[in-house]
Design an enzyme around this catalytic site. Structure first.
Site, PDB file in Angstrom:
ATOM      1  CD  GLU A  67      -1.340  -2.283   2.189  1.00 18.88           C
ATOM      2  OE1 GLU A  67      -2.151  -2.915   2.877  1.00 18.88           O
ATOM      3  OE2 GLU A  67      -0.118  -2.558   2.141  1.00 18.88           O
ATOM      4  CB  CYS A  98      -1.282   0.163   5.135  1.00 22.58           C
ATOM      5  SG  CYS A  98       0.397  -0.447   4.844  1.00 22.58           S
TER       6      CYS A  98
END
Length: 159
Positions: A67, A98
């Site tokens: 991510e 994330c």
């Protein structure tokens, strides 16, 4: 003359399925590099503007998640630091780090494949994503989770 229409033969695929298949390609790149096979992309107006897969081993950096790679690539593409009109596709439910980063990037939507009941941000009882962020989970869940399960199965056999 009749033109051949491919849609007569091929069933339509949802945008979420299409982009998750692309995220799975990124996950397979991670797998080929002996990284945990998680892939991510950022999509804006139907266009992929950021791609990433886990690079924590190669970069010796615990924050080098798929991510983070995709979000950074997307902001480099747009030239701005916020992504409110974008969707983050990721093969595994984002971790707390994330998901927290998605807050700061102001991601408009997160779509993930497999749920992660052990490390995923959903295990928290508080919302850590941006208040306007929409979240969809379980897209192509079996394909996404099987890739990770197989990776760890093979790791256990080696040790």
């Amino acid at each position: 003359m009749r033109y051949y229409n491919f849609s007569d033969e091929i069933p339509a695929i949802s945008p979420d399925d299409f982009f998750m298949k692309e995220a799975l390609k990124e996950a397979r790149l991670a797998l080929a590099e002996d990284e945990i096979p998680i892939g991510a992309l950022v999509v804006c107006k139907g266009q992929i503007i950021g791609r990433g897969h886990n690079l924590t081993e190669r970069l010796n950096d615990v924050s080098a998640h798929a991510e983070m790679q995709a979000l950074t690539a997307a902001t480099n593409y747009t030239g701005g630091k916020y992504l409110p009109d974008c969707t983050l596709y990721v093969t595994m439910e984002p971790c707390v780090m994330c998901a927290g980063a998605s807050y700061w990037f102001q991601v408009g939507k997160i779509v993930f494949g497999a749920y992660d009941t052990r490390l995923g941000f959903g295990r928290l009882n508080q919302k850590i994503t941006h208040p306007k962020t929409l979240i969809t989970g379980g897209i192509m869940e079996n394909e996404c989770s099987e890739l990770v399960r197989e990776f760890f199965r093979k790791k256990r056999l080696k040790s």
